[in-house]
Design a protein around this motif. Structure first.
Motif, PDB file in Angstrom:
ATOM      1  N   ILE A 201       0.866  -1.180   0.000  1.00  0.00           N
ATOM      2  CA  ILE A 201       0.000   0.000   0.000  1.00  0.00           C
ATOM      3  C   ILE A 201       0.898   1.225   0.000  1.00  0.00           C
ATOM      4  O   ILE A 201       1.784   1.363   0.841  1.00  0.00           O
ATOM      5  CB  ILE A 201      -0.934   0.007   1.213  1.00  0.00           C
ATOM      6  N   VAL A 202       0.693   2.092  -0.973  1.00  0.00           N
ATOM      7  CA  VAL A 202       1.495   3.309  -1.109  1.00  0.00           C
ATOM      8  C   VAL A 202       0.747   4.463  -0.457  1.00  0.00           C
ATOM      9  O   VAL A 202      -0.446   4.660  -0.695  1.00  0.00           O
ATOM     10  CB  VAL A 202       1.773   3.639  -2.585  1.00  0.00           C
ATOM     11  N   GLU A 203       1.455   5.225   0.316  1.00  0.00           N
ATOM     12  CA  GLU A 203       0.895   6.383   1.009  1.00  0.00           C
ATOM     13  C   GLU A 203       1.475   7.643   0.390  1.00  0.00           C
ATOM     14  O   GLU A 203       2.691   7.785   0.279  1.00  0.00           O
ATOM     15  CB  GLU A 203       1.254   6.294   2.491  1.00  0.00           C
ATOM     16  N   GLY A 204       0.618   8.546  -0.055  1.00  0.00           N
ATOM     17  CA  GLY A 204       1.110   9.759  -0.696  1.00  0.00           C
ATOM     18  C   GLY A 204       0.020  10.786  -0.872  1.00  0.00           C
ATOM     19  O   GLY A 204      -0.895  10.887  -0.048  1.00  0.00           O
ATOM     20  N   THR A 205       0.120  11.548  -1.947  1.00  0.00           N
ATOM     21  CA  THR A 205      -0.879  12.560  -2.262  1.00  0.00           C
ATOM     22  C   THR A 205      -1.228  12.470  -3.738  1.00  0.00           C
ATOM     23  O   THR A 205      -0.444  12.002  -4.564  1.00  0.00           O
ATOM     24  CB  THR A 205      -0.370  13.984  -1.961  1.00  0.00           C
ATOM     25  N   ALA A 206      -2.418  12.930  -4.065  1.00  0.00           N
ATOM     26  CA  ALA A 206      -2.860  13.030  -5.455  1.00  0.00           C
ATOM     27  C   ALA A 206      -3.908  14.123  -5.528  1.00  0.00           C
ATOM     28  O   ALA A 206      -4.803  14.189  -4.685  1.00  0.00           O
ATOM     29  CB  ALA A 206      -3.443  11.707  -5.945  1.00  0.00           C
ATOM     30  N   GLY A 207      -3.771  14.993  -6.502  1.00  0.00           N
ATOM     31  CA  GLY A 207      -4.718  16.091  -6.604  1.00  0.00           C
ATOM     32  C   GLY A 207      -4.707  17.012  -5.404  1.00  0.00           C
ATOM     33  O   GLY A 207      -5.709  17.641  -5.072  1.00  0.00           O
ATOM     34  N   GLY A 208      -3.561  17.087  -4.712  1.00  0.00           N
ATOM     35  CA  GLY A 208      -3.461  17.976  -3.555  1.00  0.00           C
ATOM     36  C   GLY A 208      -4.039  17.400  -2.279  1.00  0.00           C
ATOM     37  O   GLY A 208      -4.092  18.088  -1.252  1.00  0.00           O
ATOM     38  N   GLU A 209      -4.483  16.120  -2.290  1.00  0.00           N
ATOM     39  CA  GLU A 209      -5.080  15.490  -1.112  1.00  0.00           C
ATOM     40  C   GLU A 209      -4.289  14.239  -0.734  1.00  0.00           C
ATOM     41  O   GLU A 209      -3.616  13.629  -1.568  1.00  0.00           O
ATOM     42  CB  GLU A 209      -6.538  15.089  -1.410  1.00  0.00           C
ATOM     43  N   LEU A 210      -4.387  13.852   0.554  1.00  0.00           N
ATOM     44  CA  LEU A 210      -3.809  12.584   0.975  1.00  0.00           C
ATOM     45  C   LEU A 210      -4.456  11.456   0.182  1.00  0.00           C
ATOM     46  O   LEU A 210      -5.653  11.478  -0.084  1.00  0.00           O
ATOM     47  CB  LEU A 210      -4.034  12.370   2.471  1.00  0.00           C
ATOM     48  N   HIS A 211      -3.652  10.464  -0.184  1.00  0.00           N
ATOM     49  CA  HIS A 211      -4.177   9.406  -1.045  1.00  0.00           C
ATOM     50  C   HIS A 211      -3.432   8.104  -0.790  1.00  0.00           C
ATOM     51  O   HIS A 211      -2.311   8.108  -0.266  1.00  0.00           O
ATOM     52  CB  HIS A 211      -4.022   9.827  -2.513  1.00  0.00           C
ATOM     53  N   ALA A 212      -4.059   6.980  -1.130  1.00  0.00           N
ATOM     54  CA  ALA A 212      -3.442   5.663  -1.000  1.00  0.00           C
ATOM     55  C   ALA A 212      -3.780   4.825  -2.219  1.00  0.00           C
ATOM     56  O   ALA A 212      -4.878   4.906  -2.755  1.00  0.00           O
ATOM     57  CB  ALA A 212      -3.931   4.963   0.272  1.00  0.00           C
ATOM     58  N   TRP A 213      -2.804   4.014  -2.645  1.00  0.00           N
ATOM     59  CA  TRP A 213      -3.022   3.096  -3.764  1.00  0.00           C
ATOM     60  C   TRP A 213      -2.087   1.910  -3.571  1.00  0.00           C
ATOM     61  O   TRP A 213      -1.522   1.726  -2.491  1.00  0.00           O
ATOM     62  CB  TRP A 213      -2.812   3.798  -5.109  1.00  0.00           C
ATOM     63  N   ASN A 214      -1.912   1.080  -4.583  1.00  0.00           N
ATOM     64  CA  ASN A 214      -1.122  -0.143  -4.437  1.00  0.00           C
ATOM     65  C   ASN A 214       0.075  -0.185  -5.371  1.00  0.00           C
ATOM     66  O   ASN A 214       0.052   0.414  -6.453  1.00  0.00           O
ATOM     67  CB  ASN A 214      -1.992  -1.377  -4.706  1.00  0.00           C
ATOM     68  N   LEU A 215       1.108  -0.885  -4.941  1.00  0.00           N
ATOM     69  CA  LEU A 215       2.231  -1.282  -5.788  1.00  0.00           C
ATOM     70  C   LEU A 215       2.145  -2.788  -5.947  1.00  0.00           C
ATOM     71  O   LEU A 215       2.025  -3.511  -4.950  1.00  0.00           O
ATOM     72  CB  LEU A 215       3.567  -0.911  -5.148  1.00  0.00           C
ATOM     73  N   VAL A 216       2.227  -3.260  -7.181  1.00  0.00           N
ATOM     74  CA  VAL A 216       2.039  -4.683  -7.468  1.00  0.00           C
ATOM     75  C   VAL A 216       3.311  -5.252  -8.082  1.00  0.00           C
ATOM     76  O   VAL A 216       3.899  -4.653  -8.983  1.00  0.00           O
ATOM     77  CB  VAL A 216       0.850  -4.888  -8.428  1.00  0.00           C
ATOM     78  N   ASN A 217       3.712  -6.430  -7.619  1.00  0.00           N
ATOM     79  CA  ASN A 217       4.879  -7.119  -8.151  1.00  0.00           C
ATOM     80  C   ASN A 217       4.418  -8.220  -9.101  1.00  0.00           C
ATOM     81  O   ASN A 217       3.828  -9.219  -8.673  1.00  0.00           O
ATOM     82  CB  ASN A 217       5.704  -7.719  -7.014  1.00  0.00           C
ATOM     83  N   LEU A 218       4.686  -8.027 -10.393  1.00  0.00           N
ATOM     84  CA  LEU A 218       4.343  -9.013 -11.409  1.00  0.00           C
ATOM     85  C   LEU A 218       5.630  -9.547 -12.033  1.00  0.00           C
ATOM     86  O   LEU A 218       6.376  -8.774 -12.646  1.00  0.00           O
ATOM     87  CB  LEU A 218       3.468  -8.384 -12.502  1.00  0.00           C
ATOM     88  N   ASP A 219       5.883 -10.814 -11.854  1.00  0.00           N
ATOM     89  CA  ASP A 219       7.071 -11.451 -12.436  1.00  0.00           C
ATOM     90  C   ASP A 219       8.355 -10.704 -12.071  1.00  0.00           C
ATOM     91  O   ASP A 219       9.264 -10.556 -12.892  1.00  0.00           O
ATOM     92  CB  ASP A 219       6.946 -11.538 -13.964  1.00  0.00           C
ATOM     93  N   GLY A 220       8.409 -10.185 -10.842  1.00  0.00           N
ATOM     94  CA  GLY A 220       9.606  -9.503 -10.371  1.00  0.00           C
ATOM     95  C   GLY A 220       9.690  -8.035 -10.736  1.00  0.00           C
ATOM     96  O   GLY A 220      10.691  -7.377 -10.407  1.00  0.00           O
ATOM     97  N   THR A 221       8.671  -7.498 -11.387  1.00  0.00           N
ATOM     98  CA  THR A 221       8.649  -6.090 -11.777  1.00  0.00           C
ATOM     99  C   THR A 221       7.506  -5.385 -11.059  1.00  0.00           C
ATOM    100  O   THR A 221       6.391  -5.889 -11.011  1.00  0.00           O
ATOM    101  CB  THR A 221       8.462  -5.953 -13.302  1.00  0.00           C
ATOM    102  N   TRP A 222       7.810  -4.201 -10.525  1.00  0.00           N
ATOM    103  CA  TRP A 222       6.805  -3.451  -9.758  1.00  0.00           C
ATOM    104  C   TRP A 222       6.060  -2.463 -10.652  1.00  0.00           C
ATOM    105  O   TRP A 222       6.647  -1.849 -11.548  1.00  0.00           O
ATOM    106  CB  TRP A 222       7.474  -2.691  -8.614  1.00  0.00           C
ATOM    107  N   TYR A 223       4.747  -2.301 -10.356  1.00  0.00           N
ATOM    108  CA  TYR A 223       3.895  -1.344 -11.067  1.00  0.00           C
ATOM    109  C   TYR A 223       2.928  -0.699 -10.073  1.00  0.00           C
ATOM    110  O   TYR A 223       2.505  -1.323  -9.096  1.00  0.00           O
ATOM    111  CB  TYR A 223       3.049  -2.045 -12.144  1.00  0.00           C
ATOM    112  N   HIS A 224       2.546   0.537 -10.359  1.00  0.00           N
ATOM    113  CA  HIS A 224       1.519   1.223  -9.567  1.00  0.00           C
ATOM    114  C   HIS A 224       0.134   0.836 -10.067  1.00  0.00           C
ATOM    115  O   HIS A 224      -0.097   0.720 -11.278  1.00  0.00           O
ATOM    116  CB  HIS A 224       1.679   2.738  -9.683  1.00  0.00           C
ATOM    117  N   LEU A 225      -0.792   0.671  -9.129  1.00  0.00           N
ATOM    118  CA  LEU A 225      -2.178   0.334  -9.455  1.00  0.00           C
ATOM    119  C   LEU A 225      -3.097   1.151  -8.560  1.00  0.00           C
ATOM    120  O   LEU A 225      -3.073   1.007  -7.342  1.00  0.00           O
ATOM    121  CB  LEU A 225      -2.423  -1.157  -9.231  1.00  0.00           C
TER     122      LEU A 225
END
Length: 388
Positions: A201-225
């Protein structure tokens, strides 16, 4: 800004050195489990015992610590953070906690008080429901690429964004069918985890507001979701956006930011799929289908896309929208089908896009929001447009 995105931050209620036995801060919720009492002789012992208390949803834990008490406060707080890092799910349903202690030079009695936004019974409900959901959307022949897409789409289709900003948990996302970003991220986390897919779970900001989303590991490579920002507001039922599906750090940083250190996401998913298709194999058709669904092959995945003559004669030769007339025609076609969202490729720069978007007022569109992504193998922009 697409929407206000809220992330609940836990609060340290107390960290005071107690000699006179001052009372703990009273919790605002009822206790979920009986008080536990444990013994520890090192920071790792403390962290392990706190982790177990968190997993039990204990409301209060007493630790009899034997060892040097120099720097006790910092050690206790570090141990608590260490315990939370073992389980991201619990980290984000812990509402607040308090630390109080009595100490001598070689021992301390520490009382830890914890308040949760989700009870043990509610967490059990989440785990049970997630298992049931996965049994309906995941088949034995699916690989991780297919599982991630199925999970992403289920969350977007079945959870509505909570515009009252009062629901923060996966339990509320499932039980009430609505939550803010933290609920989306927690539910997505648990669905992926139970599917055997590593994610954070990624903790950060988006659009000027606090926000949370996911980082996913697929076949050893990370992506934001980001399932929250792929869910149109107002809700559009089964319609699914993919503007924030498996992005790199650079793609995500166009409108998201984070301050903590997370694994680097540097490989575009478009390139990953291209390589998988080129390699061949029994999953080639699956990867090609993902390319089409994500609009990587130049074919729009937008269900409202129209092939009427007005749109086709005013778009660029490669199918991308390039004029105000083409944009207006596509939006009108979407409206006719009862939609409030359009995903399209735009041939031009951001300045010309903004100019073309302003012309939508001529067809009665007054309030819009949009996100823009740069194409990996094209100069076109991928635009997700929403209106009310």
């Amino acid at each position: 800004m697409k929407r206000s995105s809220h992330l609940w931050a836990k609060t340290l209620l107390a960290g005071t050195l107690l000699f006179a036995g001052l009372p703990l801060v009273a919790p605002h919720q009822a206790a979920y489990a009986a008080t536990t009492q444990i013994t520890a002789t090192s920071q790792s012992d403390v962290a392990d015992q706190l982790y177990q208390a968190l997993m039990n949803r204990d409301a209060q834990t007493t630790i009899s610590y034997k060892g040097t008490t120099t720097g006790l406060k910092a050690m206790l707080q570090d141990a608590f953070e260490q315990a939370l890092e073992k389980d991201p799910y619990t980290h984000y349903i812990l509402d607040s906690y308090g630390l109080n202690w009595r100490q001598s030079s070689s021992a301390a009695k520490v009382t830890v008080q914890m308040n949760y936004r989700e009870t043990a019974a509610q967490t059990a409900y989440v785990q049970s429901q997630v298992k049931q959901i996965l049994s309906t959307i995941i088949t034995s022949g699916m690989n991780d690429h297919e599982k991630v897409k199925a999970i992403h789409d289920w969350v977007v289709r079945n959870v509505k964004y909570d515009e009252t900003y009062t629901r923060y948990t996966a339990y509320e996302a499932l039980h009430d069918g609505t939550a803010v970003c933290q609920g989306y991220a927690l539910l997505t986390y648990e669905l992926l985890r139970q599917s055997g897919i590593q994610n954070l779970i990624v903790e950060g900001t988006a659009g000027g507001e606090l926000h949370a989303w996911n980082l996913v590991n697929l076949d050893g490579t990370w992506y934001h979701l980001d399932t929250t920002w792929d869910d149109p507001v107002p809700d559009q039922g089964n319609y699914v956006q993919t503007s924030y599906y498996l992005l790199t750090d650079s793609q995500m940083k166009q409108d998201h930011n984070w301050t903590k250190t997370y694994p680097a996401a540097s490989t575009t998913y478009q390139n990953t799929l291209s390589k998988l298709v080129a390699a061949g194999g029994d999953k080639t058709s699956v990867y090609q289908q993902l390319q089409r669904a994500l609009d990587y092959s130049g074919v729009s995945s937008n269900p409202t896309q129209s092939s009427n003559s007005t749109a086709s004669t005013t778009s660029a030769a490669n199918g991308a929208i390039s004029t105000p007339a083409a944009l207006q025609a596509q939006v009108q076609s979407a409206q006719t089908n009862g939609k409030h969202t359009l995903v399209f490729r735009y041939s031009g720069n951001l300045t010309s896009l903004k100019s073309d978007l302003r012309t939508l007022s001529s067809i009665g569109i007054r309030s819009i929001s949009y996100t823009v992504q740069s194409g990996s193998n094209t100069s076109d922009l991928k635009v997700t447009l929403n209106w009310q």
